[in-house]
Structure formats: structure tokens, C-alpha cells
Design an enzyme around this catalytic site. Structure first.
Site: not given
Ligand SMILES: [Zn+2]
Length: 394
Positions: A48, A223, A265-266
Site C-alpha cells: 500500500s 483491503d 492501489d492494488h
Molecule cells: Zn493491503
């Protein structure tokens, strides 16, 4: 929040009694994709901190970096650049406010885990945000230092209850910390749609200005649901984000000079919709849940609940074997062990699959609405998003 999350959310909110599958707010504003790989030395899978550094500064760095480059030199973020351009700035997150993403937009540190240093820097480098909302009390009120008192002495307005959001001053900086670390899961929090509630309050404090404003909003715990492989809480976090975006949709309609850009971010967890060798993903039980698996596990350890009560709590009927998985186990950390078993029962019922407890390297979507949204169309790198924002701010 990779593509599997927005897809899951579409089926999660689908009304099964209508012939069509309704579009979501994410479907309405999808414009492109972004790659997320970090700097060369960290391979292809970002954390992150590197992800947020790329999005905040337009520069790729190593995993763990908070707005410093591979040589640990500080980088400028779009948020602090906006501040230098006389815009009001704000940060709204559901993690602690000194967590990786908010930190990269506000400060610099060679390691995301330096939580106390990062919190200190918010005060010591000169308070930057007009509004800063999220969790993190324990980092601001410590034995060695009380940053809240320092902030208040310096004319800051501090709040720690959601109710106080309805009455924010627009002429002094606001710090709102509503939990010790991260906020409670959306599904358990007494304030419904807490991200939307905080966002509305922040915008009303920021938007009353000639020069405009830049607000960073993070639905941080999608997340966290992914890391825990917890589809029920992840969907509730997605719902809070969707409600926030729906609010912003209305704001943009009323203020067409505003730009909203949303990305991830992912992705996390390697979420897959359809598992166990079946052509089936069945979110019905998720729609009925009103408590996180963690909260249910907590209740189970506090009192003996019969199968009937537990069925009511889960909103589906446990088999005898499943009931045994929750009551006839022994573990050092019982709440955690039961939580994991509840999550696995739900995965079985829904055919949800996970491939990791960490991040994965898939590209993420980009959503945009309002003024200049088209510049975010198509395929891009995460650093391009920051570069485009810098260009607009110039
Ligand atoms: Zn994470």
C-alpha cells in the site's frame, strides 16, 4: 479493490427478482485501467505504501516507502501541491490517519511502520490539512506525547464522535479521530455508511472557498477484508464506498467544475467469484448478514448460543457439522479461530475463493466523473494518475 471486488459488488446488490442485473455506480463511471507494479527493486506486487506513493507523487518507489523515492529522497504529493496552490485540502479514511495511504499524501518516511513518527510529523512539519478524519487515537494520545493537546493549543478543532461531524467549523483545521486504530468494520459500526458521513462533512467544511479544494478519500478497509479473506465484511466496505460515490455523483451534478477520480492501489486476497469447481457464485447469504464474522465469533465466546440463535445471527441455517466447527474447537485465540471458521463456512456457501492473504499484481480499474474525466480513459500506469492531476493543478 481489483476488478473482482466491483464485480462481486454488482452481484451482491443485484435484485434477483428482476430479469436484469442492475448496473452499479462503479459500472456507470468506469473509464480505464491502471498497472500497479512498484519500483524495480520490489518486483511486481506492490504494497500500500509504494502504491499510494505512485498515486500521490507520480513516482514509483520500494514497498514500504511513504512518499520517498528509491534513494529515500522526499517527493511532493498532489495533495500538498494543491495546498501550495491555495486550495483547501482534506483527508478522509477508515484506517488510522497515519496509515500508508493518508501518510503518503501528507508526509514522508522511509518506512510505513513508523506510525508514531508519521503522526508526529503531521504536527511538527506544520499542520497541513483543513480536515483530517479517520481512526488512530492511540498514535496521537501517547505516553510520551499528546499530539491532540498540541493540535488544540495551535487553534485546532478536535472531535472524536461521529455526531460532531454535523457541526464542523470552516475557519480552523479539524482533526476527527473516531477509533483507537482503524474504524470498526462498516458492517458493525453504529454509524451507518461512515465513509459517506465523513465525506459529506469534510466537503461541507472544504467547499466553502473561492480557490477550490482537494480531498483524498480512502475506503481503507476493503483491503483489510481482502487480507482477512472475509467476503462478508469486504462487501459491506464496498457498499459504504458505493454510497460515498453515489453522494459524489450528486455533488458533481450540482458542481460540474468538480473532478472525482477513483482507483485502487492494488487488489487483495486473489478474490475469485466461483470456486470449489462450480459454475456458481451465490451472494444471497451475504446480503442478509448484519454482523461481521468477527463480531459473531466474539458473541460465541461470551455465551453459549444454541443453534437456532446462531442461525438467526447468521441469517442462514448451520448444519450440525458447521455448528460443531464453531463450538467444539479449542485454540489459544478462540475468537480468531472461530472467526476464520465462520469465514470459511460463508466461502463454502457462496463459492468464494481466495488465493492469498496478501496483495496480488492484477491491474486495477480507474473510475472518473466530472470535469476532465476523459483524461483518465484507457490503459495507464498508476503514476500517470498523479501526473495528470499535477497537470490539472498547474
Ligand atoms: Zn493491503
Amino acid at each position: 479493490m481489483g476488478p473482482a471486488y466491483t464485480t462481486a459488488y454488482r452481484y451482491f446488490v443485484d435484485d434477483p427478482d428482476t430479469p436484469s442485473i442492475e448496473k452499479t455506480v462503479f459500472d456507470r463511471h468506469f473509464v480505464g485501467m491502471a498497472s500497479t507494479f512498484p519500483a524495480r527493486e520490489s518486483g511486481y506486487v506492490t504494497d500500500s505504501a509504494a502504491g499510494a506513493t505512485a498515486l500521490a507523487t507520480g513516482v514509483k518507489s520500494y514497498n514500504g516507502a511513504i512518499s520517498v523515492d528509491s534513494d529515500k529522497r522526499p517527493l511532493t504529493s498532489v495533495l500538498t501541491f494543491a495546498k501550495a496552490k491555495n486550495k483547501k485540502i482534506g483527508v478522509v479514511v477508515t484506517s488510522q490517519v497515519n496509515h500508508a495511504t493518508p501518510a503518503t499524501y501528507l508526509t514522508h518516511n522511509e518506512d510505513r511502520n513508523n506510525y508514531n513518527q508519521i503522526a508526529d510529523s503531521y504536527v511538527d512539519d506544520g499542520w497541513k490539512t483543513d480536515v483530517l478524519l479517520g481512526g488512530g487515537l492511540k498514535y496521537f494520545h501517547r505516553e510520551d506525547r499528546n499530539l491532540i493537546e498540541e493540535f488544540k493549543k495551535d487553534n485546532g478543532h478536535f472531535i472524536n464522535h461521529y455526531q460532531q461531524l454535523s457541526d464542523l467549523p470552516d475557519n480552523k483545521p479539524v482533526l476527527g479521530l473516531f477509533a483507537n486504530i482503524g474504524l470498526p468494520w462498516a458492517i458493525d459500526d453504529k454509524q451507518a455508511n461512515r465513509l459517506k458521513t465523513m465525506t459529506k462533512a469534510a466537503i461541507s467544511a472544504l467547499s466553502n472557498t473561492e480557490g477550490g479544494f482537494f480531498l483524498l478519500i480512502e475506503a481503507s478497509q476493503i483491503d483489510w477484508g481482502g487480507h482477512k479473506n472475509d467476503i462478508a465484511t469486504a462487501m459491506a466496505e464496498m457498499h459504504d464506498l458505493a454510497k460515498t460515490l453515489e453522494y459524489l455523483e450528486v455533488f458533481v451534478a450540482e458542481n460540474p467544475d468538480t473532478l472525482v477520480v477513483l482507483t485502487a492501489d492494488h487488489s487483495t486476497g486473489g478474490l475469485s467469484l466461483g470456486a470449489n469447481g462450480k459454475y456458481e457464485w451465490e451472494p444471497k447469504v451475504l446480503r442478509q448478514m448484519t454482523m461481521s464474522p468477527q463480531a459473531i465469533a466474539q458473541k460465541i465466546t461470551e455465551q453459549k448460543l444454541n443453534q437456532q440463535t446462531l442461525n438467526t445471527m447468521l441469517n442462514f441455517e448451520l448444519t450440525d457439522e458447521e455448528y460443531a466447527l464453531l463450538y467444539e474447537i479449542e485454540a489459544a485465540d478462540l475468537v480468531n479461530a472461530i472467526t476464520i471458521n465462520i469465514r470459511q463456512i460463508i466461502d463454502g456457501r457462496t463459492n468464494t475463493g481466495w488465493s492469498t492473504s496478501a496483495h496480488n499484481a492484477v491491474d486495477v480499474q480507474v473510475f472518473a466523473l466530472g470535469n476532465s474525466k476523459n483524461i483518465f480513459s484507457g490503459s495507464q500506469d498508476n503514476t500517470d494518475i498523479a501526473k495528470k492531476l499535477f497537470k490539472l493543478l498547474k
